[in-house]
Design a protein around this motif. Sequence first.
Motif, PDB file in Angstrom:
ATOM      1  N   VAL A  60       8.740  16.512  -8.241  1.00 20.65           N
ATOM      2  CA  VAL A  60       8.555  17.669  -9.126  1.00 20.65           C
ATOM      3  C   VAL A  60       7.185  17.669  -9.798  1.00 20.65           C
ATOM      4  CG1 VAL A  60       9.417  18.854 -11.182  1.00 20.65           C
ATOM      5  CG2 VAL A  60      11.021  17.875  -9.531  1.00 20.65           C
ATOM      6  N   THR A  61       6.803  16.547 -10.408  1.00 22.49           N
ATOM      7  CA  THR A  61       5.570  16.522 -11.203  1.00 22.49           C
ATOM      8  C   THR A  61       4.329  16.186 -10.388  1.00 22.49           C
ATOM      9  OG1 THR A  61       5.774  14.174 -11.774  1.00 22.49           O
ATOM     10  CG2 THR A  61       6.928  15.768 -13.191  1.00 22.49           C
ATOM     11  N   GLY A  62       4.514  15.564  -9.220  1.00 17.95           N
ATOM     12  CA  GLY A  62       3.369  15.130  -8.427  1.00 17.95           C
ATOM     13  C   GLY A  62       2.704  13.879  -8.946  1.00 17.95           C
ATOM     14  N   GLN A  63       3.264  13.263  -9.981  1.00 10.88           N
ATOM     15  CA  GLN A  63       2.676  12.032 -10.507  1.00 10.88           C
ATOM     16  C   GLN A  63       2.853  10.893  -9.511  1.00 10.88           C
ATOM     17  OE1 GLN A  63       4.458  11.324 -14.326  1.00 10.88           O
ATOM     18  NE2 GLN A  63       3.320  12.964 -15.335  1.00 10.88           N
ATOM     19  N   PRO A  64       1.886   9.976  -9.432  1.00 13.62           N
ATOM     20  CA  PRO A  64       1.939   8.928  -8.403  1.00 13.62           C
ATOM     21  C   PRO A  64       3.027   7.891  -8.660  1.00 13.62           C
ATOM     22  CG  PRO A  64       0.074   8.569  -9.876  1.00 13.62           C
ATOM     23  CD  PRO A  64       0.646   9.909 -10.241  1.00 13.62           C
ATOM     24  N   ASP A  65       3.659   7.467  -7.583  1.00 13.29           N
ATOM     25  CA  ASP A  65       4.633   6.384  -7.597  1.00 13.29           C
ATOM     26  C   ASP A  65       4.102   5.279  -6.690  1.00 13.29           C
ATOM     27  OD1 ASP A  65       6.541   7.748  -9.203  1.00 13.29           O
ATOM     28  OD2 ASP A  65       7.247   8.841  -7.448  1.00 13.29           O
ATOM     29  N   TRP A  66       3.930   4.081  -7.246  1.00 14.51           N
ATOM     30  CA  TRP A  66       3.334   2.961  -6.526  1.00 14.51           C
ATOM     31  C   TRP A  66       4.415   1.968  -6.135  1.00 14.51           C
ATOM     32  CZ3 TRP A  66      -1.733   3.878  -5.668  1.00 14.51           C
ATOM     33  CH2 TRP A  66      -2.393   4.755  -6.549  1.00 14.51           C
ATOM     34  N   GLY A  67       4.335   1.446  -4.911  1.00 15.88           N
ATOM     35  CA  GLY A  67       5.375   0.530  -4.487  1.00 15.88           C
ATOM     36  C   GLY A  67       4.919  -0.475  -3.455  1.00 15.88           C
ATOM     37  N   SER A  68       5.740  -1.495  -3.268  1.00 15.10           N
ATOM     38  CA  SER A  68       5.612  -2.451  -2.191  1.00 15.10           C
ATOM     39  C   SER A  68       6.852  -2.309  -1.319  1.00 15.10           C
ATOM     40  CB  SER A  68       5.514  -3.879  -2.732  1.00 15.10           C
ATOM     41  OG  SER A  68       4.360  -4.038  -3.527  1.00 15.10           O
ATOM     42  N   VAL A  69       6.681  -2.513  -0.006  1.00 14.21           N
ATOM     43  CA  VAL A  69       7.795  -2.288   0.907  1.00 14.21           C
ATOM     44  C   VAL A  69       7.918  -3.458   1.877  1.00 14.21           C
ATOM     45  CG1 VAL A  69       6.367  -0.927   2.501  1.00 14.21           C
ATOM     46  CG2 VAL A  69       8.850  -0.653   2.527  1.00 14.21           C
ATOM     47  N   GLN A  70       9.159  -3.814   2.167  1.00 19.12           N
ATOM     48  CA  GLN A  70       9.470  -4.897   3.096  1.00 19.12           C
ATOM     49  C   GLN A  70      10.321  -4.334   4.223  1.00 19.12           C
ATOM     50  OE1 GLN A  70      12.722  -7.753   2.200  1.00 19.12           O
ATOM     51  NE2 GLN A  70      11.101  -9.295   2.128  1.00 19.12           N
ATOM     52  N   VAL A  71       9.926  -4.616   5.459  1.00 11.28           N
ATOM     53  CA  VAL A  71      10.663  -4.174   6.644  1.00 11.28           C
ATOM     54  C   VAL A  71      11.116  -5.418   7.404  1.00 11.28           C
ATOM     55  CG1 VAL A  71      10.551  -2.899   8.818  1.00 11.28           C
ATOM     56  CG2 VAL A  71       9.338  -2.029   6.802  1.00 11.28           C
ATOM     57  N   ARG A  72      12.423  -5.629   7.487  1.00 11.65           N
ATOM     58  CA  ARG A  72      12.999  -6.709   8.290  1.00 11.65           C
ATOM     59  C   ARG A  72      13.673  -6.082   9.511  1.00 11.65           C
ATOM     60  NH1 ARG A  72      13.929 -11.718   5.655  1.00 11.65           N
ATOM     61  NH2 ARG A  72      13.652 -11.661   3.373  1.00 11.65           N
ATOM     62  N   LEU A  79       0.812  -1.224   0.000  1.00 12.97           N
ATOM     63  CA  LEU A  79       0.000   0.000   0.000  1.00 12.97           C
ATOM     64  C   LEU A  79       0.841   1.268   0.000  1.00 12.97           C
ATOM     65  CD1 LEU A  79      -2.841  -1.055   2.470  1.00 12.97           C
ATOM     66  CD2 LEU A  79      -2.619  -1.459  -0.002  1.00 12.97           C
ATOM     67  N   LEU A  80       2.143   1.137  -0.272  1.00 13.93           N
ATOM     68  CA  LEU A  80       2.987   2.322  -0.339  1.00 13.93           C
ATOM     69  C   LEU A  80       2.703   3.104  -1.614  1.00 13.93           C
ATOM     70  CD1 LEU A  80       5.335   3.991   0.847  1.00 13.93           C
ATOM     71  CD2 LEU A  80       6.898   2.536  -0.470  1.00 13.93           C
ATOM     72  N   LYS A  81       2.439   4.374  -1.456  1.00 14.59           N
ATOM     73  CA  LYS A  81       2.309   5.286  -2.589  1.00 14.59           C
ATOM     74  C   LYS A  81       2.897   6.625  -2.170  1.00 14.59           C
ATOM     75  CE  LYS A  81      -0.921   8.204  -5.128  1.00 14.59           C
ATOM     76  NZ  LYS A  81      -0.494   9.446  -4.427  1.00 14.59           N
ATOM     77  N   SER A  82       3.677   7.192  -3.050  1.00 11.20           N
ATOM     78  CA  SER A  82       4.176   8.544  -2.870  1.00 11.20           C
ATOM     79  C   SER A  82       4.059   9.239  -4.216  1.00 11.20           C
ATOM     80  CB  SER A  82       5.624   8.528  -2.355  1.00 11.20           C
ATOM     81  OG  SER A  82       6.446   7.742  -3.208  1.00 11.20           O
ATOM     82  N   ASN A  83       4.517  10.462  -4.305  1.00 15.57           N
ATOM     83  CA  ASN A  83       4.413  11.211  -5.551  1.00 15.57           C
ATOM     84  C   ASN A  83       5.775  11.747  -5.964  1.00 15.57           C
ATOM     85  OD1 ASN A  83       1.545  10.953  -5.500  1.00 15.57           O
ATOM     86  ND2 ASN A  83       1.427  12.694  -4.097  1.00 15.57           N
ATOM     87  N   CYS A  84       5.955  11.937  -7.255  1.00 17.43           N
ATOM     88  CA  CYS A  84       7.187  12.522  -7.765  1.00 17.43           C
ATOM     89  C   CYS A  84       7.398  13.901  -7.136  1.00 17.43           C
ATOM     90  CB  CYS A  84       7.114  12.646  -9.287  1.00 17.43           C
ATOM     91  SG  CYS A  84       8.510  13.538 -10.013  1.00 17.43           S
TER      92      CYS A  84
END
Length: 286
Positions: free
Chosen positions: A195-207, A188-193
Amino acid sequence: MTILESNTPEHSLLGKPAPYATQYDPSLLYPLPRAGKRAEIGIAGEPPFFGADLWTAFELSWLNTRGKPQVALAHITVPCETPNIVESKSFKLYLNSFNDSRFDSADEVRARIRADISEAVWRGAAQASTVGVRLVLPEEFERERVAGLEGLSLDRLDIDCDRYTPAPEYLSAAVDEAPVTETLVSHLLKSNCLVTGQPDWGSVQVRYSGAQIDQAGLLRYLISFRNHNEFHEQCVERIFMDIWSRCRPVKLAVFARYTRRGGLDINPFRTSHPQALPGNARTARQ
């Protein structure tokens, strides 16, 4: 002010029309210093982590000496101790400058990419090293794996969410209880660029190893990046530093895999202790 110090995201080609170069041109690469964003999260000198940014280039092509197009994938490993990152649009424009240029072999292409990226990310450093570059040719494509991130899914938790800018106050750990070692994952990780504000979608793992982190709080924290504007590398370092300072684990590693844009994906990995880099296997969304 040095030339590199004047390099800012706003001065890059992000969000601006840009013609494609018709011939190989390493000058298209636009390095951005890491120091400014690291200072924002409390890193003044050497960072308390190791790691690298794992790039995958899916749109790499060039001409052989007879003018016949060649294609490959490229895996590029940029150590996190480099003073600079490369702005991703400039990386895309640089790779596209290979399209109509002739090279003797795939080895020559790999060597050019390695030399050019190394120069950009180490520019301004007293001592420089090299990045890692591996080309995957068509006869090897079927060996490229698709794999999910290993770990217990935080997304199973039924929680309320109402914060969409980073909220490190959600993070806490049970310091009075027995320590644990566990691996937690969220898609459910999402952030934005930045400069442009375009969405960046990701998955994240925390060990981590240490006092058990409150899982609901960690999930709320990761979701709170939803309207945050930062580059991938910067988000992962912010996540690492917030968990490191607020939950105080004995060991910590944060790995994020972002979906590709412009034929490139960026997968930053940060760890508190030296260890092998994770395998660069793409997820289903990548």
